[in-house]
Design a protein around this motif. Structure first.
Motif, PDB file in Angstrom:
ATOM      1  N   GLY A  15       9.999 -53.987 -13.731  1.00  0.00           N
ATOM      2  CA  GLY A  15      10.300 -54.942 -12.670  1.00  0.00           C
ATOM      3  C   GLY A  15      11.094 -56.126 -13.180  1.00  0.00           C
ATOM      4  N   ILE A  16      10.767 -56.581 -14.400  1.00  0.00           N
ATOM      5  CA  ILE A  16      11.527 -57.686 -14.992  1.00  0.00           C
ATOM      6  C   ILE A  16      12.950 -57.225 -15.314  1.00  0.00           C
ATOM      7  CG2 ILE A  16      11.569 -59.384 -16.847  1.00  0.00           C
ATOM      8  CD1 ILE A  16       8.555 -59.024 -17.110  1.00  0.00           C
ATOM      9  N   TYR A  17      13.091 -56.015 -15.856  1.00  0.00           N
ATOM     10  CA  TYR A  17      14.427 -55.458 -16.087  1.00  0.00           C
ATOM     11  C   TYR A  17      15.255 -55.466 -14.798  1.00  0.00           C
ATOM     12  CZ  TYR A  17      13.276 -53.488 -20.713  1.00  0.00           C
ATOM     13  OH  TYR A  17      12.935 -53.318 -22.031  1.00  0.00           O
ATOM     14  N   THR A  18      14.645 -54.988 -13.718  1.00  0.00           N
ATOM     15  CA  THR A  18      15.373 -54.850 -12.450  1.00  0.00           C
ATOM     16  C   THR A  18      15.920 -56.184 -11.977  1.00  0.00           C
ATOM     17  OG1 THR A  18      14.012 -52.952 -11.814  1.00  0.00           O
ATOM     18  CG2 THR A  18      15.164 -54.121 -10.054  1.00  0.00           C
TER      19      THR A  18
ATOM     20  N   ASP B  39      -0.930 -48.529 -19.541  1.00  0.00           N
ATOM     21  CA  ASP B  39      -1.640 -47.606 -20.412  1.00  0.00           C
ATOM     22  C   ASP B  39      -0.691 -46.728 -21.225  1.00  0.00           C
ATOM     23  OD1 ASP B  39      -3.942 -48.623 -19.474  1.00  0.00           O
ATOM     24  OD2 ASP B  39      -4.522 -46.913 -18.219  1.00  0.00           O
ATOM     25  N   ASN B  40       0.466 -46.454 -20.651  1.00  0.00           N
ATOM     26  CA  ASN B  40       1.375 -45.521 -21.313  1.00  0.00           C
ATOM     27  C   ASN B  40       2.704 -46.171 -21.665  1.00  0.00           C
ATOM     28  OD1 ASN B  40      -0.442 -43.307 -20.907  1.00  0.00           O
ATOM     29  ND2 ASN B  40       0.181 -43.263 -18.765  1.00  0.00           N
ATOM     30  N   SER B  41       2.775 -47.455 -21.495  1.00  0.00           N
ATOM     31  CA  SER B  41       4.083 -48.083 -21.620  1.00  0.00           C
ATOM     32  C   SER B  41       4.631 -48.063 -23.039  1.00  0.00           C
ATOM     33  CB  SER B  41       4.002 -49.532 -21.109  1.00  0.00           C
ATOM     34  OG  SER B  41       3.059 -50.253 -21.860  1.00  0.00           O
ATOM     35  N   SER B  42       3.762 -47.977 -24.029  1.00  0.00           N
ATOM     36  CA  SER B  42       4.253 -48.039 -25.401  1.00  0.00           C
ATOM     37  C   SER B  42       4.347 -46.681 -26.063  1.00  0.00           C
ATOM     38  CB  SER B  42       3.333 -48.945 -26.227  1.00  0.00           C
ATOM     39  OG  SER B  42       2.017 -48.418 -26.245  1.00  0.00           O
ATOM     40  N   SER B  43       3.823 -45.645 -25.405  1.00  0.00           N
ATOM     41  CA  SER B  43       3.761 -44.345 -26.077  1.00  0.00           C
ATOM     42  C   SER B  43       5.130 -43.724 -26.254  1.00  0.00           C
ATOM     43  CB  SER B  43       2.849 -43.397 -25.283  1.00  0.00           C
ATOM     44  OG  SER B  43       3.364 -43.211 -23.983  1.00  0.00           O
ATOM     45  N   THR B  44       6.063 -44.075 -25.369  1.00  0.00           N
ATOM     46  CA  THR B  44       7.399 -43.495 -25.480  1.00  0.00           C
ATOM     47  C   THR B  44       8.445 -44.566 -25.774  1.00  0.00           C
ATOM     48  OG1 THR B  44       7.713 -43.738 -23.095  1.00  0.00           O
ATOM     49  CG2 THR B  44       6.820 -41.647 -23.859  1.00  0.00           C
ATOM     50  N   TRP B  45       7.969 -45.733 -26.237  1.00  0.00           N
ATOM     51  CA  TRP B  45       8.922 -46.836 -26.433  1.00  0.00           C
ATOM     52  C   TRP B  45       9.962 -46.519 -27.483  1.00  0.00           C
ATOM     53  CZ3 TRP B  45       9.799 -50.592 -23.322  1.00  0.00           C
ATOM     54  CH2 TRP B  45      10.528 -51.679 -23.753  1.00  0.00           C
TER      55      TRP B  45
ATOM     56  N   PRO C 141       5.959 -54.801 -23.537  1.00  0.00           N
ATOM     57  CA  PRO C 141       6.808 -54.960 -24.728  1.00  0.00           C
ATOM     58  C   PRO C 141       7.921 -55.965 -24.502  1.00  0.00           C
ATOM     59  CG  PRO C 141       7.307 -52.916 -23.600  1.00  0.00           C
ATOM     60  CD  PRO C 141       6.105 -53.482 -22.910  1.00  0.00           C
ATOM     61  N   THR C 142       8.439 -56.475 -25.580  1.00  0.00           N
ATOM     62  CA  THR C 142       9.567 -57.401 -25.519  1.00  0.00           C
ATOM     63  C   THR C 142      10.858 -56.659 -25.837  1.00  0.00           C
ATOM     64  OG1 THR C 142       9.228 -57.985 -27.841  1.00  0.00           O
ATOM     65  CG2 THR C 142       8.154 -59.375 -26.195  1.00  0.00           C
TER      66      THR C 142
ATOM     67  N   TRP D 165      10.349 -63.132 -25.250  1.00  0.00           N
ATOM     68  CA  TRP D 165       9.219 -63.789 -25.924  1.00  0.00           C
ATOM     69  C   TRP D 165       7.922 -63.842 -25.101  1.00  0.00           C
ATOM     70  CZ3 TRP D 165      14.082 -66.517 -26.205  1.00  0.00           C
ATOM     71  CH2 TRP D 165      14.712 -66.365 -27.441  1.00  0.00           C
ATOM     72  N   ILE D 166       8.009 -64.036 -23.805  1.00  0.00           N
ATOM     73  CA  ILE D 166       6.825 -64.413 -23.027  1.00  0.00           C
ATOM     74  C   ILE D 166       6.034 -63.220 -22.505  1.00  0.00           C
ATOM     75  CG2 ILE D 166       6.064 -65.748 -21.014  1.00  0.00           C
ATOM     76  CD1 ILE D 166       8.530 -67.470 -21.308  1.00  0.00           C
ATOM     77  N   SER D 167       6.681 -62.096 -22.262  1.00  0.00           N
ATOM     78  CA  SER D 167       6.023 -60.989 -21.556  1.00  0.00           C
ATOM     79  C   SER D 167       4.708 -60.513 -22.193  1.00  0.00           C
ATOM     80  CB  SER D 167       6.996 -59.814 -21.409  1.00  0.00           C
ATOM     81  OG  SER D 167       7.459 -59.373 -22.665  1.00  0.00           O
ATOM     82  N   PRO D 168       4.547 -60.461 -23.528  1.00  0.00           N
ATOM     83  CA  PRO D 168       3.250 -59.995 -24.060  1.00  0.00           C
ATOM     84  C   PRO D 168       2.080 -60.885 -23.696  1.00  0.00           C
ATOM     85  CG  PRO D 168       4.956 -59.894 -25.751  1.00  0.00           C
ATOM     86  CD  PRO D 168       5.528 -60.662 -24.608  1.00  0.00           C
ATOM     87  N   LEU D 169       2.346 -62.137 -23.300  1.00  0.00           N
ATOM     88  CA  LEU D 169       1.263 -63.047 -22.962  1.00  0.00           C
ATOM     89  C   LEU D 169       0.546 -62.656 -21.672  1.00  0.00           C
ATOM     90  CD1 LEU D 169       2.990 -66.465 -23.784  1.00  0.00           C
ATOM     91  CD2 LEU D 169       1.505 -65.067 -25.247  1.00  0.00           C
ATOM     92  N   PHE D 170       1.155 -61.766 -20.878  1.00  0.00           N
ATOM     93  CA  PHE D 170       0.535 -61.341 -19.623  1.00  0.00           C
ATOM     94  C   PHE D 170      -0.348 -60.107 -19.813  1.00  0.00           C
ATOM     95  CE2 PHE D 170       4.429 -63.523 -18.146  1.00  0.00           C
ATOM     96  CZ  PHE D 170       3.836 -64.467 -17.327  1.00  0.00           C
ATOM     97  N   TYR D 171      -0.766 -59.812 -21.030  1.00  0.00           N
ATOM     98  CA  TYR D 171      -1.584 -58.622 -21.301  1.00  0.00           C
ATOM     99  C   TYR D 171      -2.866 -58.629 -20.477  1.00  0.00           C
ATOM    100  CZ  TYR D 171      -4.380 -55.193 -23.862  1.00  0.00           C
ATOM    101  OH  TYR D 171      -5.171 -54.107 -24.188  1.00  0.00           O
ATOM    102  N   ALA D 172      -3.564 -59.749 -20.400  1.00  0.00           N
ATOM    103  CA  ALA D 172      -4.882 -59.811 -19.755  1.00  0.00           C
ATOM    104  C   ALA D 172      -4.805 -60.101 -18.257  1.00  0.00           C
ATOM    105  CB  ALA D 172      -5.751 -60.871 -20.436  1.00  0.00           C
ATOM    106  N   LEU D 173      -3.609 -60.139 -17.677  1.00  0.00           N
ATOM    107  CA  LEU D 173      -3.472 -60.430 -16.247  1.00  0.00           C
ATOM    108  C   LEU D 173      -4.058 -59.293 -15.420  1.00  0.00           C
ATOM    109  CD1 LEU D 173      -2.383 -62.145 -13.905  1.00  0.00           C
ATOM    110  CD2 LEU D 173      -0.177 -60.973 -14.198  1.00  0.00           C
TER     111      LEU D 173
END
Length: 634
Positions: A72-75, A126-132, A291-292, A396-404
Motif C-alpha cells: 500500500g505504501i508502494y502504491t 506473516d509471509n511478507s519476508s519469506s520471498t523478499w 520491510p524497508t 526508515w519508519i515502516s518497521p516501527l509499525f510491527y505491533a500495530l
C-alpha cells in the motif's frame, strides 16, 4: 534550396515532437511557469499533510486489498510521482481508494482460493519476508501481490487505450446517482469485511454473490470468539477518531489544517500494543514485519491475464470515472481546464508503470483530494512532497509499525467511509427531485451490496440506460394556451387564465419522436385533443369539401393552409370544449423534438393523413433545422 527545406522539415518535426511531449507530460507546460515565491509554501504544507494522512490509509487499505502493508505504501508513493508528471489537474490526489481496494481484494481472494491458498484469514505480514530475496517458492503473500500487480497492469492498459482512443465520453454513462449508489453499496461491503478485524474473529473472507450476507452470518455464528482486546481497542479508537474528524469537518473553514487524528491514534496504538505485548498476551493480530527499501522490479504474470481481464474492466471504468470527475470538479472551482482523455492516460500510467514495482490498482481519492485542496495546494508539486513523506516511511519508519493491531487498521478504513454512508440522508431530497434517479441509486446500492460490486455496477448502468429510454419513451405532452396580449404559449394544465384559439388545438410533445414512442405519441395526441381520427373516420363519412391541411416541409416548416374559418376569436381555456367536428386545425409544436427517425416521420405522415380525412389540417411549428431537413428528405 534543399538545405533550407531540410532545416524546415527538421524544425517542423522537432515542434511536433515537443508538442506531443507536452501533451503526454503536462508538467513540461506548467513547471517552467512555476513561481516558488507564491506557490511553493502552499504546495509543501499541503503535501506534508496529505503524506501524513496517507501513511495510515496506505497500511489500512492494504488490508482491504488483501495485501501486506508495504504494498500500500508502494502504491501511494509511485502514483503520487507519476500523476504529478502526467496530469492536467492541479488538485486531484491519486493513491489507494477504498472501493477499488475492495474490488482488488475480491479478485485476489478468488484467485488465492483457486490456487489452493485457503480462505485468506492469515494475518498480515506473516509471509511478507519469506520471498523478499526471491530465493524461495512463491507463497501466499507472493501470489497475492502477483495477482494484484497483474490486475493493475491490465487496468492501466485499459485506461490508456480509452484515453488514446479518446473514449472519455464513456464516463457520461456513469451518472451521479449511479456512482453514489455504487460507492454507498461498496462502503457497506467494506464495513462488513472489516468487522472481523474489529472483533478479532478468524473467519473466511467470502466472495461472489451473497458475500455480504454470508459474512454477517459468520460474524454472528462466531461472535462468542470475539477478542476482547481487539474489541475494546476498536471502540476506543472509534470514540476518539470519529468526533475529532467531525470537528475537522465542521470547523474546516477556521482551521488552517485538519488535525491528523488517524496518524496520532495509529502511533499511540502501536506504542501501547508494543509495550504491553498485546500479540503474545491477548493473541491479537498485528501488521508484523514491514520491510524497508524497495524490491527489484518485476513483470506481471501473463498467464493470469485471461482470468483477470474481466475483473480489470469495472476497476478501470470506476477508476477513471472517479479521477476525471474529481479533476473536473476542482478545475471548475479554481478556474482552469483539464483534458479528460489526458486524465485517463495519466491514471492509466499510474496503474501500468507501478505494476512493475509491486503496486495494486489506484485512482483519485476523494478524502485526500479534499484535504489537498483545502490546505493550499497550488500545483502537483504537492504530490511530489507527499511522495517524499512516504519515501521516509519506506526507508526508515515502516518497521516501527510491527505491533500495530489490524483492528486499528479496520477502524481507519471504516471511518473514511463516512461520506458514502451519508448519502442515505440525501435520498429523501433526491426522491423529491427525481424519482427515477432515486430508483437508480437504490438499485445500484442494493445490487452492489447484496450481490457483487461488479454486478452492481453493471445493473446500475443498465438501469440508468433504461431510465433514459423510459424518459424518452413516455415524455410529457400538453395542450398549449396563449398568454393574454403576448405571443407566448404555455401548458393549459399548469397555468390559469390562458386563452385558446377557437377550433384550433396546439399540441406539444416534449421529446424526440422515434420508433419506441410512436404509439404513445398517437395515444396521448388523441387523448389531449379529444379527437381520434381513425375511429371518427370509421363511424362517419368524411365531409366533401372539408378543409385539407398540409404537412409543413417548406422553409418555415409551419405552412399556411386554408381553414374553414379565419377568425381568431379567443375564449378562456376553462370554457367548455367545442365539439370534435368543430376543430379544423391541429398545430404540433415540435420545439422540444431533438431528432426524428424514419418511423417518427411515418407517424407524422399518418397523423396528417388521418386528420385530413376528417377535415382537420395539421401544421408543424418550431421545428429545428435537423427536423426540417428530415421532413424535406422524407
Amino acid at each position: 534550396r534543399e538545405l533550407i527545406l531540410e532545416k524546415a522539415r527538421a524544425a517542423w518535426r522537432s515542434r511536433r515532437l515537443g508538442a506531443a511531449l507536452r501533451r503526454l507530460l503536462p508538467v513540461l507546460e506548467w513547471l517552467p511557469r512555476y513561481s516558488p515565491r507564491t506557490q511553493l509554501l502552499g504546495d509543501v504544507i499541503s503535501g506534508l499533510l496529505v503524506g501524513i494522512v496517507a501513511i495510515p490509509q496506505s497500511i489500512s487499505y492494504s488490508l482491504l486489498a488483501n495485501q501486506d502493508p508495504i504494498y500500500g505504501i508502494y502504491t501511494n508513493f509511485f502514483c503520487s510521482i507519476i500523476y504529478a508528471f502526467t496530469a492536467t489537474s492541479r488538485h486531484a490526489c491519486v493513491g489507494s481508494f477504498g472501493v477499488l481496494c475492495l474490488m482488488v481484494g475480491q479478485s485476489v481472494t478468488r484467485h488465492l482460493q483457486m490456487a489452493g491458498y485457503g480462505d485468506g484469514s492469515t494475518s498480515l505480514g506473516d509471509n511478507s519476508s519469506s520471498t523478499w530475496n526471491g530465493t524461495e517458492a512463491c507463497d501466499r503473500s507472493c501470489y497475492a501481490i502477483t495477482v494484484a500487480l497483474s490486475l493493475s497492469f491490465l487496468v492501466g492498459l485499459y485506461q490508456i487505450l480509452l484515453g488514446v482512443l479518446r473514449l472519455g465520453f464513456v464516463a457520461v454513462y456513469l451518472s451521479e446517482p449511479l456512482l453514489g449508489g455504487f460507492v454507498t453499496g461498496s462502503s457497506l461491503t467494506i464495513i462488513t469485511s472489516q468487522m472481523k478485524y474489529l472483533l478479532g474473529l478468524n473467519i473466511p473472507r467470502h466472495n461472489g454473490v451473497g458475500s455480504f450476507v454470508l459474512t454477517w452470518v459468520d460474524i454472528f455464528r462466531y461472535i462468542h470468539n470475539t477478542n476482547i482486546c481487539d474489541l475494546v481497542t476498536s471502540l476506543v479508537a472509534l470514540a476518539i477518531i470519529v468526533p475529532v474528524k467531525e470537528l475537522n469537518d465542521r470547523y474546516k473553514e477556521r482551521m488552517k489544517a485538519p488535525f491528523p487524528i488517524e496518524l496520532l491514534v495509529v502511533i499511540v496504538a502501536t506504542v501501547i500494543s508494543h509495550y504491553f505485548d498485546f500479540q503474545q498476551r491477548y493473541g491479537v493480530d498485528v501488521c508484523g514485519h514491514i520491510p524497508t527499501g524497495f524490491r527489484a522490479p518485476t513483470v506481471p504474470d501473463f498467464s493470469l491475464f485471461p482470468s483477470l481481464a474481466l475483473d480489470a474492466l469495472p476497476i478501470a471504468v470506476i477508476g477513471f470515472a472517479m479521477t476525471v470527475s474529481l479533476a473536473e470538479i476542482f478545475a471548475k472551482k479554481h478556474g482552469y481546464t483539464v483534458r479528460a482523455n489526458q486524465e485517463m492516460i495519466a491514471i492509466g500510467l499510474c496503474n501500468l508503470i507501478p505494476s512493475f514495482f509491486y503496486c495494486f490498482a489506484s485512482s483519485a481519492a476523494l478524502t485526500k483530494t479534499l484535504l489537498k485542496e483545502s490546505t493550499g495546494s497550488q500545483t502537483q508539486v504537492s504530490g511530489l512532497v507527499t511522495s517524499l513523506v512516504l519515501l521516509l516511511v519506506l526507508l526508515w519508519i515502516s518497521p516501527l509499525f510491527y505491533a500495530l493491531q489490524t483492528s486499528i487498521l479496520g477502524v481507519v478504513t471504516i471511518v473514511n467511509l463516512r461520506g458514502g454512508l451519508r448519502k442515505f440522508r440525501d435520498t429523501p431530497r433526491m426522491w423529491q427531485l427525481s424519482k427515477l434517479d432515486t430508483v437508480v441509486w437504490w438499485a445500484t446500492m442494493l445490487c452492489s451490496t447484496l450481490v457483487t460490486t461488479e454486478i452492481g455496477l453493471l445493473v446500475g448502468v443498465c438501469f440508468a440506460l433504461l431510465c433514459i429510454i423510459f424518459r424518452t419513451q413516455r415524455p410529457r405532452a400538453t395542450l398549449l394556451g396563449k398568454v393574454s396580449d403576448r405571443e407566448i404559449y404555455e401548458d393549459q394544465a399548469a397555468y390559469k387564465q390562458l386563452s385558446s384559439i377557437a377550433n384550433v388545438k396546439i399540441f406539444r410533445f416534449e421529446g424526440s419522436l422515434y420508433y419506441a414512442n410512436k404509439d404513445y405519441f398517437k395515444a396521448v395526441l388523441y387523448q389531449k385533443t379529444g379527437v381520434n381520427p381513425v375511429l371518427l373516420a370509421a363511424r362517419t363519412d368524411t365531409q366533401p369539401g372539408g378543409s385539407r391541411g398540409c404537412l409543413g416541409t417548406g422553409r418555415g416548416c409551419l405552412k399556411q393552409g386554408r381553414s374553414r374559418s379565419r377568425s381568431r376569436a379567443e375564449k378562456p381555456a376553462g370554457d367548455a370544449r367545442p365539439p370534435c367536428t368543430d376543430m379544423h386545425t391541429l398545430i404540433l409544436d415540435c420545439g422540444a423534438m431533438q431528432f426524428i427517425d424514419t418511423v417518427g416521420l411515418s407517424v407524422l405522415k399518418e397523423t396528417h393523413q388521418d386528420y385530413e380525412e376528417i377535415g382537420v389540417q395539421v401544421l408543424l411549428a418550431n421545428c429545428n433545422p435537423s427536423i426540417r431537413q428530415r421532413l424535406r428528405e422524407g
